[in-house]
Scaffold this motif. Sequence first.
Motif, PDB file in Angstrom:
ATOM      1  N   GLY A 154      20.956 -37.696 -27.208  1.00 13.03           N
ATOM      2  CA  GLY A 154      21.528 -36.541 -27.896  1.00 13.03           C
ATOM      3  C   GLY A 154      20.565 -35.367 -27.876  1.00 13.03           C
ATOM      4  N   LYS A 155      19.290 -35.651 -28.109  1.00 13.80           N
ATOM      5  CA  LYS A 155      18.279 -34.580 -28.077  1.00 13.80           C
ATOM      6  C   LYS A 155      18.183 -33.966 -26.679  1.00 13.80           C
ATOM      7  CE  LYS A 155      15.235 -35.717 -31.968  1.00 13.80           C
ATOM      8  NZ  LYS A 155      15.562 -34.482 -32.709  1.00 13.80           N
ATOM      9  N   LYS A 156      18.262 -34.799 -25.673  1.00 13.01           N
ATOM     10  CA  LYS A 156      18.215 -34.269 -24.302  1.00 13.01           C
ATOM     11  C   LYS A 156      19.405 -33.346 -24.050  1.00 13.01           C
ATOM     12  CE  LYS A 156      15.523 -37.751 -21.781  1.00 13.01           C
ATOM     13  NZ  LYS A 156      14.727 -37.019 -20.781  1.00 13.01           N
ATOM     14  N   LEU A 157      20.603 -33.778 -24.467  1.00  9.49           N
ATOM     15  CA  LEU A 157      21.790 -32.932 -24.260  1.00  9.49           C
ATOM     16  C   LEU A 157      21.640 -31.605 -24.996  1.00  9.49           C
ATOM     17  CD1 LEU A 157      24.655 -35.595 -24.548  1.00  9.49           C
ATOM     18  CD2 LEU A 157      24.183 -34.169 -22.551  1.00  9.49           C
ATOM     19  N   ASP A 158      20.990 -31.652 -26.162  1.00  8.94           N
ATOM     20  CA  ASP A 158      20.805 -30.438 -26.971  1.00  8.94           C
ATOM     21  C   ASP A 158      19.581 -29.627 -26.552  1.00  8.94           C
ATOM     22  OD1 ASP A 158      23.033 -30.992 -28.452  1.00  8.94           O
ATOM     23  OD2 ASP A 158      21.945 -32.006 -30.068  1.00  8.94           O
ATOM     24  N   LYS A 159      18.865 -30.092 -25.546  1.00 11.67           N
ATOM     25  CA  LYS A 159      17.613 -29.446 -25.117  1.00 11.67           C
ATOM     26  C   LYS A 159      16.614 -29.348 -26.279  1.00 11.67           C
ATOM     27  CE  LYS A 159      19.553 -27.797 -21.053  1.00 11.67           C
ATOM     28  NZ  LYS A 159      20.289 -29.018 -20.742  1.00 11.67           N
TER      29      LYS A 159
END
Lengths: 319, 281
Positions: free
Chosen positions: B134-139
């Motif tokens: 999720g953090k990766k998708l949210d940058k």
Amino acid sequence: MATKYTNTGNKDTRSGFGAGLLEAGKKNPDIVALTADLAGSVKMDAFAKAFPERFIQCGIAEANMIGTAAGLAITGKIAFAGSFAEFVTGRVYDQIRQEVAYGKTNVKIASSHAGITLGEDGATHQTMEDIALMRALPNMVVINPCDYNQCKAATLAIAEYEGPVYLRYGRPSMPNFTPEDQVFEIGKAICMNEGKDVTIFATGHLVWEAIGAAEILEAEGISAEVIDIATIKPLDEEAVIASARKTGTVVCAEEHNMCGGLGELISGVLAANEPTPVEFINGGDKFGQTGTPAQLLKAYGMDAENIAAAARKAISRKK
Amino acid sequence: MANLTELQKISTQVRRDILRMVTNAKSGHPGGSMSSADFLTALYFGVMKHNPETWTRSGKGIDAFILSAGHLTPVYYSILARSGYFPVSELSTFRFFGSRLQGHPCIEKGLPGIFQTSGSLGQGLSAAIGMALGKKLDKDENLVYVMLGDGECEEGQVWEAAMFAVHHKVDNIIAMVDWNGQQIDGKIDDVAGVGDLEAKWKVFGWETIVADGHDFEAILEAYKAAKEATGKGKPVMILFRSDMGHGVDFMAGTCEWHGKAPSAELCEKALAQLEETLGDF
């Protein structure tokens, strides 16, 4: 007079899910989809192609898929986790209980190939216990659409709903007869046919069979009300009680084990509010077996003829 | 960020909290709480980017932590309270009816600082991986930390998650195992040995670090190396060598206190070995 429904052409409910997921994904960039090596089977392939960065292939590891979906949901994603019904319920019950239901994460369990109409794969894959399992979880919404159009509309609706949802749908091509432009309301029973002598509450693929039963009964001068219980939890108790009060006798029809499904649910509501005779159409306390969907529906007493027979018996029990 | 002396003071107080909480509740899990007390204290007071005042469950803009070994609530709640997530006085309600401090971490009661429910073992690593994705998708470039017990590594889901994280290059996660060698029914080697965890995590493809879980200098060094290893295409594991019941002579190195509260008398005996550094709750 029985309402005439037109089958606009057989389609599978799983493709309704696939179409709904793709449309929801276009509307909302927070939607993500996960599967356990069954992207094509559970109809996530169009979503995966359109949004590869939001599609997560988990491999044959369902427990990890449910936990990963929950983690994504914690960060604000709307996580659809899909596999065959047995593998996203029985196999991962504890993961769903802890990570999704108790954890109140915004995970949608996309449960394809549910019920006996899965057909030739046989009993290992034909779960008829899933409604009971999912119904028993606090915080869980349980939805079982009746055709392609309704499954698509339900998928769009649950994408907008904040919280855990179990969406149950099937594999075979079945009649598609509800309106294409319908808006699915979670928790609302849908009256398919008004009647006065008996109510048939049906869910999933058996809604079409119940409509067929109403037509058989009409030819005999019996007026059957057919109500589609698309949302099993929360149950539209008001609609159930009102219809049972009107007709005075009830049939419950589901592609599920006799334990813990729609029949027991409605019986409980009626026992507490409007004691009414109830007849049951379900898979009994048995496992399924290999066969075509039509053969299995007939063999397990779930087709229109059997529902009509149950309705006659229900009427005979009226005081 | 606390220095070595301050970390020692905090973890000593955390151990007092653990003992007083389980004695007060007459149940709970002191053994693993005490073996993980030092490296979890270091995590919250010297490593993680977090802010109790602006905390939200989504973890946006901060590091997140999931306690996969959910029975270790005594150490978890003590550290959260001492960090400022809720009043230290609330520790006295641990395991009491109506408390936000449920036996295992719970979302429904609304205790700040808790990202996910846990208790049924083997599941937290998957949830942490989901948060990391999720953090990766949210940058969002912050990290997700997760702690497992070594006995917990007997659960198959842990290894599903281990393979998944490597395949998907989840390199913004730092997992930790409290490698104390004990579980409820005895020594892990006697119950259902997990073997050489270092070799296993390495061969599964994780960047794997082993450190002394009771030496703050070594702990901080391990976290530093772990953070430096993030962002390089591999998930990171720190195996903290530890002693169950560490800090109290009659509790250390045995599984006897895995899930048992001491009597009031034994608690006093234990507390006599741990200085009250920050004031008891």
